[in-house]
Design a protein around this motif. Sequence first.
Motif: not given
Length: 303
Positions: A197-206
């Motif tokens: 799960t990616s964080g909602p405030k991620n600056a980049l997409a995994a």
Amino acid sequence: MHASSSAILLGLWLVAGASTAQGATASGEGARRIELEPNVSGASVEVAVSPGLSTVLLFDSELVLEGTEFEGRDFFSNVDSGRTTMRLVPSARVSPGEKFRVAVRFRDGAAPVGASFLLVVHPARADALVEVYRNKRTVESYQEETREARAETLRCQDENARIKSEHGAPGGLAGLLAVGSVDVGGLAGRIVTKSVTSGPKNALAADKIHTYRSTNRVALEIWLTAQRSEAPWVASGAALRSSTGIEVKVLRVWQVAPVTLGEPRRVVVEAEAPADASRGSYSLKLWEDAGPRTVTLSGVTFP
């Protein structure tokens, strides 16, 4: 590339290293000790804090509670002051690089009469315990400092021995065997893109996430993509924590090229293999040098 091929190539990289490898930030484990001299100036001592993480200041003298000055108090979700302690927990409203000044006064009036601290927000790390001592030092404090210095020396010796062992080893598969990174079980790999799960405030997409485990190491291979046109992003540090909050020692962070809008870029994080690497989940946080853009991934599992 098939998972097995990718695992072999990553394993070779772990030994060979790369010219663009970057050293990981130190973990900051254990208590930090600050000595205040009677003639101390008004300079503030920097203390690292981080959103959601607790920092405790422990004083050897009683404080004047009504004499505490706190800049930016509203940006902290928890400020608990006692006779000789102060617990600080920044809220999610703070940003990396922000600084808040805290000043305290001591009740006995002896020099130094007070102390000033500059709380510097870090995206993932905080000084968990800061012990503040003033004036006279006891024999016990010297003994404790000697023990800490001896422990640090042993740690450095172990780290130097590891580095020399890896640098003196042959390349390729022979190198992996030489430094004990693989045994007859080989290097295990797993594709965990859909389960992370990616964080909602991620600056980049995994876009893709692979994890690996050898006899004494774990690694994550992440392909990151910029979501908008901004300055190039380069990972300068990483923190890997278990679901129980225990931090795993990160050995290195390597990135093939800066992340810009358009093409995915690969970032590899290598860490010591925890005893329960094959069980439970972990969270990973990546950050850039002196910048607010971070990447948080949760639900990371290893083979």
